[in-house]
Design an enzyme around this catalytic site. Structure first.
Site, PDB file in Angstrom:
ATOM      1  N   GLU A 117       0.826  -1.199   0.000  1.00 59.93           N
ATOM      2  CA  GLU A 117       0.000   0.000   0.000  1.00 59.93           C
ATOM      3  C   GLU A 117       0.869   1.262   0.000  1.00 59.93           C
ATOM      4  O   GLU A 117       1.884   1.337   0.692  1.00 59.93           O
ATOM      5  CB  GLU A 117      -0.899  -0.009   1.237  1.00 59.93           C
TER       6      GLU A 117
ATOM      7  N   ASP B 186      16.174  -0.788  11.756  1.00 56.50           N
ATOM      8  CA  ASP B 186      16.796   0.299  10.995  1.00 56.50           C
ATOM      9  C   ASP B 186      16.247   1.636  11.491  1.00 56.50           C
ATOM     10  O   ASP B 186      15.079   1.945  11.274  1.00 56.50           O
ATOM     11  CB  ASP B 186      16.494   0.124   9.506  1.00 56.50           C
TER      12      ASP B 186
ATOM     13  N   ASN C  86      12.055   5.754   7.488  1.00 58.31           N
ATOM     14  CA  ASN C  86      11.178   4.602   7.725  1.00 58.31           C
ATOM     15  C   ASN C  86       9.986   4.958   8.603  1.00 58.31           C
ATOM     16  O   ASN C  86       9.115   4.123   8.841  1.00 58.31           O
ATOM     17  CB  ASN C  86      11.964   3.468   8.389  1.00 58.31           C
TER      18      ASN C  86
ATOM     19  N   ASP D 176       9.414  -0.224   5.387  1.00 57.18           N
ATOM     20  CA  ASP D 176      10.714  -0.896   5.348  1.00 57.18           C
ATOM     21  C   ASP D 176      10.951  -1.787   6.562  1.00 57.18           C
ATOM     22  O   ASP D 176      11.631  -1.416   7.515  1.00 57.18           O
ATOM     23  CB  ASP D 176      11.858   0.117   5.219  1.00 57.18           C
TER      24      ASP D 176
END
Length: 258
Positions: free
Chosen positions: A51, A95, A100, A114
Protein backbone atom coordinates in the site's frame (compact mmCIF):
# COMPACT_ATOMS: atom_id res chain seq x y z
CA UNK A 1 26.41 -9.69 11.19
CA UNK A 2 26.04 -6.82 8.71
CA UNK A 3 26.37 -9.21 5.76
CA UNK A 4 23.54 -11.37 7.11
CA UNK A 5 21.38 -8.30 7.77
CA UNK A 6 21.89 -7.06 4.20
CA UNK A 7 20.84 -10.45 2.80
CA UNK A 8 17.69 -10.38 4.95
CA UNK A 9 16.81 -6.89 3.72
CA UNK A 10 16.80 -8.18 0.12
CA UNK A 11 14.35 -10.99 0.98
CA UNK A 12 10.97 -9.44 0.21
CA UNK A 13 8.98 -12.52 1.20
CA UNK A 14 10.49 -12.16 4.67
CA UNK A 15 9.79 -8.41 4.75
CA UNK A 16 6.21 -8.93 3.57
CA UNK A 17 5.69 -11.41 6.38
CA UNK A 18 6.80 -8.91 8.97
CA UNK A 19 4.61 -6.17 7.45
CA UNK A 20 1.63 -8.50 7.81
CA UNK A 21 2.65 -9.46 11.34
CA UNK A 22 3.08 -5.88 12.53
CA UNK A 23 -0.15 -4.84 10.87
CA UNK A 24 -2.15 -7.55 12.64
CA UNK A 25 -4.54 -6.64 15.48
CA UNK A 26 -2.26 -8.49 17.90
CA UNK A 27 0.52 -5.96 17.31
CA UNK A 28 -0.24 -2.56 15.73
CA UNK A 29 -3.35 -3.12 13.63
CA UNK A 30 -5.65 -1.64 16.27
CA UNK A 31 -3.29 1.11 17.46
CA UNK A 32 -4.63 4.47 16.16
CA UNK A 33 -1.16 6.05 16.35
CA UNK A 34 0.40 3.83 13.68
CA UNK A 35 -0.30 2.79 10.10
CA UNK A 36 1.30 -0.35 8.68
CA UNK A 37 0.76 -0.71 4.90
CA UNK A 38 -0.98 -3.80 3.61
CA UNK A 39 0.95 -6.19 1.36
CA UNK A 40 -0.39 -7.63 -1.88
CA UNK A 41 -0.58 -11.39 -1.60
CA UNK A 42 0.98 -11.74 -5.07
CA UNK A 43 4.29 -10.31 -3.87
CA UNK A 44 7.36 -12.52 -4.36
CA UNK A 45 10.85 -12.90 -2.97
CA UNK A 46 12.12 -10.28 -5.44
CA UNK A 47 9.04 -8.04 -5.86
CA UNK A 48 7.18 -6.47 -2.94
CA UNK A 49 3.90 -4.72 -3.68
CA UNK A 50 2.43 -2.76 -0.78
CA UNK A 51 0.00 0.00 0.00
CA UNK A 52 1.15 3.54 -0.77
CA UNK A 53 1.29 5.86 2.23
CA UNK A 54 1.41 9.64 2.10
CA UNK A 55 3.32 10.85 5.14
CA UNK A 56 6.60 12.77 5.26
CA UNK A 57 9.79 11.35 6.74
CA UNK A 58 10.18 12.55 10.31
CA UNK A 59 13.79 13.32 9.37
CA UNK A 60 12.83 15.46 6.38
CA UNK A 61 9.83 17.15 7.94
CA UNK A 62 10.05 20.88 8.56
CA UNK A 63 10.69 20.76 12.30
CA UNK A 64 9.71 24.39 12.72
CA UNK A 65 6.48 23.66 10.89
CA UNK A 66 5.47 20.98 13.40
CA UNK A 67 3.70 22.03 16.55
CA UNK A 68 5.28 21.26 19.91
CA UNK A 69 2.49 18.75 20.48
CA UNK A 70 3.26 16.98 17.20
CA UNK A 71 7.00 16.82 17.93
CA UNK A 72 6.45 15.48 21.43
CA UNK A 73 3.88 12.93 20.26
CA UNK A 74 6.08 11.64 17.43
CA UNK A 75 9.02 11.13 19.79
CA UNK A 76 6.89 9.58 22.54
CA UNK A 77 5.08 7.21 20.21
CA UNK A 78 8.26 5.99 18.51
CA UNK A 79 9.95 5.46 21.88
CA UNK A 80 6.96 3.46 23.12
CA UNK A 81 6.95 1.47 19.88
CA UNK A 82 10.66 0.73 20.32
CA UNK A 83 10.10 -0.59 23.84
CA UNK A 84 7.04 -2.60 22.81
CA UNK A 85 8.99 -4.17 19.96
CA UNK A 86 11.53 -5.36 22.53
CA UNK A 87 9.47 -6.37 25.52
CA UNK A 88 6.07 -7.25 24.03
CA UNK A 89 6.58 -8.26 20.39
CA UNK A 90 10.20 -9.49 20.71
CA UNK A 91 10.47 -8.43 17.07
CA UNK A 92 12.00 -5.09 16.13
CA UNK A 93 12.39 -3.14 12.92
CA UNK A 94 16.00 -2.30 13.69
CA UNK A 95 16.80 0.30 10.99
CA UNK A 96 16.59 3.71 12.72
CA UNK A 97 16.65 5.58 9.39
CA UNK A 98 14.14 8.40 9.87
CA UNK A 99 12.71 7.83 6.38
CA UNK A 100 11.18 4.60 7.72
CA UNK A 101 8.87 6.68 9.93
CA UNK A 102 6.47 8.92 8.02
CA UNK A 103 4.37 11.55 9.77
CA UNK A 104 0.90 12.12 8.31
CA UNK A 105 -0.28 15.44 9.71
CA UNK A 106 -3.83 14.92 8.44
CA UNK A 107 -4.41 11.61 10.20
CA UNK A 108 -1.89 12.29 12.99
CA UNK A 109 -0.49 8.81 12.44
CA UNK A 110 3.06 7.52 12.04
CA UNK A 111 3.24 5.41 8.90
CA UNK A 112 5.78 2.59 9.17
CA UNK A 113 7.68 1.28 6.14
CA UNK A 114 10.71 -0.90 5.35
CA UNK A 115 10.54 -3.96 7.58
CA UNK A 116 13.48 -5.68 5.88
CA UNK A 117 15.71 -5.10 8.91
CA UNK A 118 13.30 -6.71 11.37
CA UNK A 119 14.94 -8.95 13.97
CA UNK A 120 13.38 -11.41 16.38
CA UNK A 121 14.78 -12.09 19.85
CA UNK A 122 14.58 -15.11 22.10
CA UNK A 123 12.74 -14.89 25.41
CA UNK A 124 15.92 -15.80 27.29
CA UNK A 125 17.89 -12.99 25.65
CA UNK A 126 15.18 -10.41 26.28
CA UNK A 127 14.79 -11.50 29.92
CA UNK A 128 18.50 -10.97 30.48
CA UNK A 129 18.63 -7.69 28.55
CA UNK A 130 15.71 -6.26 30.51
CA UNK A 131 17.37 -7.32 33.77
CA UNK A 132 20.48 -5.43 32.65
CA UNK A 133 18.58 -2.29 31.67
CA UNK A 134 16.64 -2.35 34.95
CA UNK A 135 19.91 -2.72 36.87
CA UNK A 136 21.34 0.23 34.95
CA UNK A 137 18.25 2.34 35.64
CA UNK A 138 18.57 1.46 39.34
CA UNK A 139 22.30 2.32 39.25
CA UNK A 140 23.08 -1.12 40.67
CA UNK A 141 26.68 -1.75 39.60
CA UNK A 142 26.86 -5.33 40.90
CA UNK A 143 23.69 -6.32 39.04
CA UNK A 144 24.92 -4.57 35.88
CA UNK A 145 28.04 -6.70 35.91
CA UNK A 146 26.07 -9.88 36.71
CA UNK A 147 23.66 -9.49 33.79
CA UNK A 148 26.40 -8.29 31.45
CA UNK A 149 28.24 -11.55 32.15
CA UNK A 150 25.05 -13.52 31.57
CA UNK A 151 24.51 -11.79 28.20
CA UNK A 152 28.12 -12.12 27.10
CA UNK A 153 29.05 -8.45 27.19
CA UNK A 154 31.79 -9.41 29.64
CA UNK A 155 33.94 -12.50 30.21
CA UNK A 156 34.72 -12.02 33.89
CA UNK A 157 38.39 -11.32 33.16
CA UNK A 158 38.03 -7.58 32.44
CA UNK A 159 40.02 -4.99 34.33
CA UNK A 160 38.37 -2.27 36.42
CA UNK A 161 38.84 0.30 33.67
CA UNK A 162 36.69 -1.74 31.29
CA UNK A 163 34.11 -2.57 33.95
CA UNK A 164 33.79 1.09 34.94
CA UNK A 165 33.39 2.24 31.32
CA UNK A 166 30.85 -0.47 30.47
CA UNK A 167 28.71 0.04 33.56
CA UNK A 168 28.92 3.81 33.22
CA UNK A 169 27.75 3.69 29.59
CA UNK A 170 24.80 1.44 30.47
CA UNK A 171 23.73 3.68 33.35
CA UNK A 172 23.95 6.75 31.12
CA UNK A 173 21.87 5.05 28.41
CA UNK A 174 19.21 4.18 31.00
CA UNK A 175 18.98 7.75 32.34
CA UNK A 176 15.56 8.49 30.78
CA UNK A 177 14.10 5.50 32.66
CA UNK A 178 15.47 6.20 36.14
CA UNK A 179 13.24 7.00 39.13
CA UNK A 180 15.57 9.88 39.95
CA UNK A 181 15.37 11.53 36.52
CA UNK A 182 13.07 14.60 36.47
CA UNK A 183 10.11 14.19 34.14
CA UNK A 184 9.11 15.08 31.51
CA UNK A 185 12.56 14.45 30.07
CA UNK A 186 13.97 17.16 27.81
CA UNK A 187 15.85 15.97 24.72
CA UNK A 188 16.26 19.48 23.32
CA UNK A 189 19.44 21.32 22.45
CA UNK A 190 21.42 22.31 25.52
CA UNK A 191 19.51 19.83 27.70
CA UNK A 192 21.02 17.23 30.00
CA UNK A 193 20.66 14.68 27.17
CA UNK A 194 23.36 16.52 25.23
CA UNK A 195 25.70 16.06 28.19
CA UNK A 196 24.73 12.40 28.56
CA UNK A 197 25.46 11.57 24.91
CA UNK A 198 28.84 13.30 25.19
CA UNK A 199 29.67 11.20 28.25
CA UNK A 200 28.63 7.99 26.47
CA UNK A 201 30.92 8.86 23.55
CA UNK A 202 33.79 9.32 26.00
CA UNK A 203 33.41 5.70 27.14
CA UNK A 204 33.64 4.22 23.63
CA UNK A 205 37.42 4.46 23.05
CA UNK A 206 38.03 3.11 26.55
CA UNK A 207 35.86 0.06 25.86
CA UNK A 208 37.42 -0.47 22.45
CA UNK A 209 40.85 -0.56 24.07
CA UNK A 210 40.02 -2.85 26.98
CA UNK A 211 37.18 -5.06 25.68
CA UNK A 212 37.99 -8.80 25.73
CA UNK A 213 35.01 -10.06 23.73
CA UNK A 214 32.68 -8.60 21.09
CA UNK A 215 29.23 -7.52 22.31
CA UNK A 216 26.41 -10.07 21.84
CA UNK A 217 25.38 -10.12 18.17
CA UNK A 218 21.74 -9.34 19.06
CA UNK A 219 22.76 -6.04 20.61
CA UNK A 220 24.27 -4.47 17.48
CA UNK A 221 20.93 -3.77 15.82
CA UNK A 222 19.07 -3.35 19.10
CA UNK A 223 21.38 -0.62 20.39
CA UNK A 224 21.37 1.06 16.97
CA UNK A 225 17.58 1.35 17.06
CA UNK A 226 17.37 2.53 20.67
CA UNK A 227 20.10 5.13 20.12
CA UNK A 228 18.39 6.22 16.89
CA UNK A 229 15.13 6.70 18.77
CA UNK A 230 16.81 8.97 21.30
CA UNK A 231 18.58 10.83 18.49
CA UNK A 232 15.23 11.46 16.78
CA UNK A 233 13.78 12.80 20.02
CA UNK A 234 16.75 15.17 20.23
CA UNK A 235 16.27 16.30 16.62
CA UNK A 236 12.63 17.04 17.36
CA UNK A 237 13.54 18.90 20.56
CA UNK A 238 10.97 16.72 22.31
CA UNK A 239 10.00 16.83 25.96
CA UNK A 240 8.32 13.58 27.00
CA UNK A 241 7.64 11.51 30.11
CA UNK A 242 10.06 8.70 29.34
CA UNK A 243 9.62 7.04 32.73
CA UNK A 244 5.84 6.79 32.30
CA UNK A 245 6.36 5.19 28.87
CA UNK A 246 8.89 2.76 30.35
CA UNK A 247 6.59 1.80 33.22
CA UNK A 248 3.61 1.37 30.91
CA UNK A 249 5.44 -1.08 28.66
CA UNK A 250 7.36 -3.21 31.17
CA UNK A 251 4.78 -3.29 33.98
CA UNK A 252 3.21 -6.47 32.59
CA UNK A 253 6.46 -8.15 31.52
CA UNK A 254 6.83 -11.66 32.90
CA UNK A 255 10.28 -13.14 33.23
CA UNK A 256 10.78 -16.78 32.36
CA UNK A 257 7.44 -17.40 30.69
CA UNK A 258 6.95 -18.06 27.01
Amino acid sequence: VLKEELADECDYTREGGFLTKFGSPELLGDDPRFKVPWVWEGSTNSVLVMERVHGTSVGDADINGLSKRDRDDIAAWILELCLKELFEFRAMQTDPNWSNFLWNGQTRMIELVDFGATREYSKEFMDNWLHLLQAAASEDREACVKWSLKLGYLTGEENEIMLDAHVRSMMLLATPFKDTTPQPFDFGQGSSWSTITAEIREQIPVMLMHRLTPPPRETYSLNRKLSGTFLLAARLGATIDTKAIWDRVISSYQFGSK
